[in-house]
Design a protein around this motif. Sequence first.
Motif, short mmCIF file in Angstrom:
data_model
loop_
_atom_site.label_atom_id
_atom_site.label_comp_id
_atom_site.label_asym_id
_atom_site.label_seq_id
_atom_site.Cartn_x
_atom_site.Cartn_y
_atom_site.Cartn_z
N SER A 407 93.44 -45.24 -5.60
CA SER A 407 92.19 -45.62 -5.99
C SER A 407 91.10 -45.28 -4.93
N PRO A 408 89.80 -45.33 -5.42
CA PRO A 408 88.87 -45.02 -4.40
C PRO A 408 88.86 -45.85 -3.22
N LEU A 409 89.03 -47.22 -3.50
CA LEU A 409 89.27 -48.03 -2.51
C LEU A 409 90.42 -47.95 -1.63
N GLN A 410 91.41 -47.68 -1.91
CA GLN A 410 92.41 -47.30 -0.92
C GLN A 410 92.39 -46.00 -0.19
N HIS A 411 91.49 -44.88 -0.84
CA HIS A 411 91.31 -43.80 -0.18
C HIS A 411 90.42 -44.07 1.15
N LEU A 412 89.25 -45.10 0.76
CA LEU A 412 88.30 -45.51 1.85
C LEU A 412 88.99 -46.43 3.01
N ALA A 413 89.75 -47.21 2.24
CA ALA A 413 90.57 -47.97 3.41
C ALA A 413 91.32 -47.38 4.35
N ARG A 414 91.77 -46.17 4.01
CA ARG A 414 92.71 -45.33 5.07
C ARG A 414 91.77 -44.91 6.17
N LEU A 415 90.60 -44.64 5.90
CA LEU A 415 89.77 -43.88 6.67
C LEU A 415 89.10 -45.15 7.57
N ALA A 416 88.92 -46.16 6.96
CA ALA A 416 88.53 -47.42 7.78
C ALA A 416 89.29 -48.72 7.72
N PRO A 417 90.43 -48.80 8.27
CA PRO A 417 91.43 -49.99 8.17
C PRO A 417 90.79 -51.24 8.58
N THR A 419 87.62 -52.10 8.44
CA THR A 419 86.46 -52.69 7.83
C THR A 419 86.61 -53.64 6.65
N ARG A 420 85.75 -54.44 6.51
CA ARG A 420 85.97 -55.55 5.50
C ARG A 420 86.02 -54.88 4.01
N GLU A 421 86.96 -55.52 3.25
CA GLU A 421 87.01 -54.94 1.79
C GLU A 421 85.65 -54.98 0.95
N GLN A 422 84.84 -56.12 1.45
CA GLN A 422 83.62 -56.12 0.56
C GLN A 422 82.70 -55.01 0.97
N GLU A 423 82.78 -54.70 2.20
CA GLU A 423 81.65 -53.52 2.73
C GLU A 423 82.31 -52.32 2.16
N LEU A 424 83.47 -52.17 2.06
CA LEU A 424 83.89 -50.75 1.36
C LEU A 424 83.69 -50.84 -0.03
N ARG A 425 83.78 -51.85 -0.67
CA ARG A 425 83.29 -51.87 -2.30
C ARG A 425 81.67 -51.67 -2.15
N ASN A 426 81.03 -52.38 -1.54
CA ASN A 426 79.52 -52.22 -1.67
C ASN A 426 79.14 -50.68 -1.40
N TYR A 427 79.90 -49.96 -0.35
CA TYR A 427 79.68 -48.34 -0.24
C TYR A 427 79.85 -47.60 -1.29
N GLY A 432 78.90 -45.03 -7.66
CA GLY A 432 79.12 -45.25 -8.99
C GLY A 432 80.81 -45.86 -9.32
N PHE A 433 81.26 -46.33 -8.16
CA PHE A 433 82.55 -46.83 -8.50
C PHE A 433 82.41 -48.39 -7.99
N GLY A 434 81.66 -48.90 -9.10
CA GLY A 434 81.34 -50.44 -9.03
C GLY A 434 82.49 -51.25 -9.75
N GLY A 435 82.42 -52.77 -9.64
CA GLY A 435 83.59 -53.55 -9.98
C GLY A 435 84.72 -52.91 -10.24
N ASP A 436 85.45 -53.34 -11.23
CA ASP A 436 87.08 -52.82 -11.20
C ASP A 436 87.18 -51.15 -11.11
N ARG A 437 86.27 -50.62 -11.21
CA ARG A 437 86.34 -48.97 -10.88
C ARG A 437 86.97 -48.63 -9.52
N VAL A 438 86.70 -49.44 -8.57
CA VAL A 438 87.30 -49.01 -7.31
C VAL A 438 88.64 -49.26 -7.18
N MET A 439 89.31 -49.65 -8.31
CA MET A 439 90.75 -49.75 -8.26
C MET A 439 91.59 -48.97 -9.08
N ASP A 440 90.62 -48.17 -9.96
CA ASP A 440 91.31 -47.12 -10.96
C ASP A 440 91.88 -46.01 -10.21
#
Length: 667
Positions: A407-417, A419-427, A432-440
């Motif tokens: 998912s988009p969130l997993q991609h970004l978490a690999r770059l910034a392990p 960083t808090r998840e909420q900050e990654l979600r906000n970014y 355009g990856f809001g709400g549940d879209r970050v987990m698709d």
Amino acid sequence: MIRASGLTVRRGTKVLLDQTEFVVHPGERVGFVGKNGAGKSTLFALLQHELDADAGTLDVPSGWRIASVRQEIASTTNAAREFVIDGDTHLRTLQAARAAINAELEQRPERIEAFGAKIAELESELIEADAWTAPSRAEQLLAGLGFTPAQWEQPVDSFSGGWRMRLALARALMAPSELLLLDEPTNHLDLDAMLWLERWLGAYQGTVLLISHDTEFLDAVAQTILHFDQGKLNRYKGGYQDFVLQRAERLRQTTIAYERQTREAARLQGFIDRFKAKASKAKQAQSRVKALARMELLAPIHAESGIDIRIPSPDEMPDPLLVLDDMQAGYTDEAGTSIPILRNVKLMVRGGDRIGILGVNGAGKSTLVKTLAGELEVQAGSRKASRGLEVGYFAQHQLDMLDLDSSPLQHLARLAPQTREQELRNYLGGFGFGGDRVMDKVEPMSGGEKARLALSLIVWQKPNLLLLDEPSNHLDVETREALTTALAEFGGSMLLVSHDRHLLRTTVDSFWIVADGGVQEFDGDLEDYRDWLAQHQANARKQDAIARDAGKPATLGTAAVQDTQAALGDRKNQKREQAQERQRLAQLRKPLETKLKAVEKELEQTQMQVRTLDERIADPDLYSDARRQERMKTLAKHGELTKLASELEDRWLSLQEELEQLDVSSE
């Protein structure tokens, strides 16, 4: 004309069109805009009877021939020119029938009298189909789209994917048609091919329906915009610029998201003011000020889109960032032989530089960017990087490097392990990856969504030099505008390759030209580049002719850049003459446009009356003996109005042709 009435289309549970209605008049050039997934390509499929509507009707005149660009080309060894001529299927059918008769007569010449009438009929039809000019017409299309004469005879299979799409476009333009459907026709074109296509479409006599995210191309071609908005198609008169102004005003008049819109407008205005204060007097800098001023008007649309891309400022900015000294760049073939594309490049990228890279396809733009990014080794000379250089490199092939199962969130978490998840979600929400879209999962995402994700991963790392190779491909208009805003505000250095002229005008301060195996700075804006390109091509043709006469290969050194720039010294006089000509044409257009509006209004009223009578005529009770007089009057009135509507349509077409002739004469 094309008419939709109560048109409803669903895909799964999603409603793409909901009881929508629209009309497209003969000869109109209509641009379709809307977010990715809004239903633009689905509507094209409906028009070509590849899909059925769930409800309502979509009517196209029965006699209209429809031409469109095939997205996939079957493998073939046919020569490019013959492949393009194949687009005229009627002509090919006639030629096949004539060839069959010739083959029969070769075997049985005594049957010549039996085939006489048929041969005469076929010859007449071949003349009507312009059979004898077909090769030259195909060559004109190929030349306009960037193919050299040597390539006309090459097999289709020898071309890369992008060039095959150009062949598919040429094939569609070759086909005689009353309706031309173009879905993102500029995706694989460079600037000179786009300018040629704009002129070709301006002279086309039929109806054009166009899907494009290139706003300047829409401005140049479209006379009307149909916007997909919440299951409806809203009509706006004019090109894309007229559309955004009208739509922004409409949104301003609502109270929805008013505070968000106000904040966005204030943020953009602050940036524009800061940029104006430090803008130089260079032509491109002044062009950029004008382009940035337009962003104010788009603030409500930016706010409504939900996409708010922000590129973090770099932590440090060395100066210079890169120095190229007699650099030679290119590729290495399978045998290990170096193949140079660019030679003797002497340039510098300084802190804060914002450079647009211009040049025709195949000139070496991507080679230059890959070498600057370090993906290609320097073949000779040097590429000196400053200490602290952080490169962010975006190109379309990087979309293939995304993990399709993540998912988009997993991609970004690999770059910034850390960083808090909420900050990654906000970014990611800003991309355009809001709400549940970050987990698709990435796999089913569109090309535009993958491009957004790849870009978000690159800029997260705070590069001080962005190298962007066609970053706006596959992005919808709203995302392009958000990216344009983000790049305009970016505090680092940037080199940009793009055929999106609005993106170039708004985000870069200067240009480099890649041509003839070299790279040169260019002192001018995109209008100057258009003139330079025409002059450069004229010089190339002249040298080719000289070389052919001498029996030697043509050579055109990089000094052509300086030579052709010098030839632009009378540009002010040219602009003054062009302005006077535009004023003269505007005076000629005004009475025609007034008449056209009056005819359009009368036609709409007449058609409305015809539809009312259609409903009355469809009533079975009207045919009772008691209503005989009413029936006769209704039928007579229907006949009168139908005839009037036909006359008004002919008048509308005649006026439209006069306007188009004025447009053609102004080119």
